[in-house]
Enzyme design. Structure first.
Site, PDB file in Angstrom:
ATOM      1  N   CYS A   1       0.856  -1.183   0.000  1.00 45.54           N
ATOM      2  CA  CYS A   1       0.000   0.000   0.000  1.00 45.54           C
ATOM      3  C   CYS A   1       0.886   1.225   0.000  1.00 45.54           C
ATOM      4  O   CYS A   1       1.639   1.453   0.951  1.00 45.54           O
ATOM      5  CB  CYS A   1      -0.908  -0.007   1.224  1.00 45.54           C
ATOM      6  SG  CYS A   1      -1.953   1.440   1.340  1.00 45.54           S
ATOM      7  N   CYS A   2       0.826   1.995  -1.075  1.00 45.34           N
ATOM      8  CA  CYS A   2       1.627   3.208  -1.205  1.00 45.34           C
ATOM      9  C   CYS A   2       3.133   2.916  -1.094  1.00 45.34           C
ATOM     10  O   CYS A   2       3.919   3.788  -0.772  1.00 45.34           O
ATOM     11  CB  CYS A   2       1.237   4.244  -0.147  1.00 45.34           C
ATOM     12  SG  CYS A   2      -0.525   4.574  -0.080  1.00 45.34           S
ATOM     13  N   GLY A   3       3.527   1.685  -1.310  1.00 46.76           N
ATOM     14  CA  GLY A   3       4.933   1.326  -1.279  1.00 46.76           C
ATOM     15  C   GLY A   3       5.542   1.325   0.097  1.00 46.76           C
ATOM     16  O   GLY A   3       6.746   1.224   0.255  1.00 46.76           O
TER      17      GLY A   3
ATOM     18  N   ASP B   1      -0.759   4.521   5.809  1.00 46.47           N
ATOM     19  CA  ASP B   1      -0.474   4.308   4.397  1.00 46.47           C
ATOM     20  C   ASP B   1      -1.428   5.060   3.479  1.00 46.47           C
ATOM     21  O   ASP B   1      -1.041   5.494   2.393  1.00 46.47           O
ATOM     22  CB  ASP B   1      -0.536   2.813   4.073  1.00 46.47           C
ATOM     23  CG  ASP B   1       0.673   2.055   4.610  1.00 46.47           C
ATOM     24  OD1 ASP B   1       1.639   2.704   5.022  1.00 46.47           O
ATOM     25  OD2 ASP B   1       0.641   0.814   4.597  1.00 46.47           O
TER      26      ASP B   1
END
Length: 261
Positions: free
Chosen positions: A101-103, A232
């Site tokens: 999630c979002c890196g 995140d």
């Protein structure tokens, strides 16, 4: 949304027969293009909002205009929806997807959540006093809860005012009703605040991300996974708003000090 029932109440050593308000529980089965899709157990109010919000949160639709027809048979407990195209009604909505999630970190999502949960871009900020006041306003208008104690309450707010509030026995249903109300009335949500009476679970946090708000205020506590998801998804999670105090769990930059006079 409630009925009167005769009960026996015990208080300070005495039993007494009294009339009590009991919250109503109602099953609503949704059919899409003549195929059964889901059954929701809910409080029987604001059916159209709930169905539309639910379908949007599940990724079935994005806008109200995608629904060609919607008929609610309240007496029988059915909702009949027509949409363009086809939908896989055998889809496994409870199958988990593990992804990044979002890196930042690996989180658990339902498969449909991956496509519909949004990372917040909200720039809204609240003062501490606004957080407390918005919770007070939601509780003041929660008549069903005052009468029964058996529902979850949710409200969509600006910095200072409550736009709309909804109650339901299911916390997800209450949020779906808010989402449906926004879609029906074309209310922009990015600059709004979600106020909630119950615990901020990972599912509640994900539902807030689907709606698109950047701040979630709750009277109760968040779970560990909800906090991780909020981090995140760039959502500010505020819990334990009781009296004059609260806790900010994620993205505290949106909650600011009162301006000096």
């Amino acid at each position: 949304m409630s009925v009167k029932k005769t009960i026996v109440r015990y208080n300070e050593g005495l039993f007494q027969t009294v009339e009590d308000d009991i919250v109503t529980e109602f099953p609503l089965t949704i059919y899409i293009n003549n195929e059964e899709f889901a059954t929701m157990v809910c409080t029987p109010a604001h059916f159209e909002e709930m169905v539309i919000g639910f379908l949007a949160s599940e990724g079935v639709i994005r806008f109200r205009r995608e629904i060609k027809s919607l008929k609610i048979d309240e007496e029988a407990g059915f909702a009949y929806i027509k949409i363009d195209g086809t939908i896989n009604t055998q889809r496994n909505f409870s199958k988990r997807f593990i992804g990044s999630c979002c890196g930042k970190s690996r989180q658990f999502y339902f498969q449909n959540d991956v496509q519909t949960a949004k990372t917040s871009t909200s720039t809204v900020k609240l003062t501490a006093q606004q957080c407390i006041k918005l919770m007070e306003k939601m509780q003041e208008v929660s008549q069903v809860f005052k009468g029964t104690g058996g529902v979850h309450n949710a409200a969509l707010c600006t910095n200072d005012e409550m736009i709309v509030g909804r109650a339901d026995i299911g916390r997800h249903n209450a949020l779906d009703k808010l989402y449906g109300h926004c879609l029906l009335n074309k209310i922009a949500v990015r600059d709004k605040v979600l106020v909630f009476s119950g615990r901020i679970s990972s599912e509640v946090l994900t539902k807030a991300a689907k709606i698109g708000v950047g701040i979630v205020l709750s009277k109760s506590a968040p779970t560990e996974l909800a906090i991780e998801l909020a981090e995140d998804l760039n959502i500010t999670a505020v819990g334990f708003i009781r009296g004059k105090s609260f806790n900010v769990y994620t993205h505290p930059e949106r909650i600011i000090q009162e301006p000096e006079e």
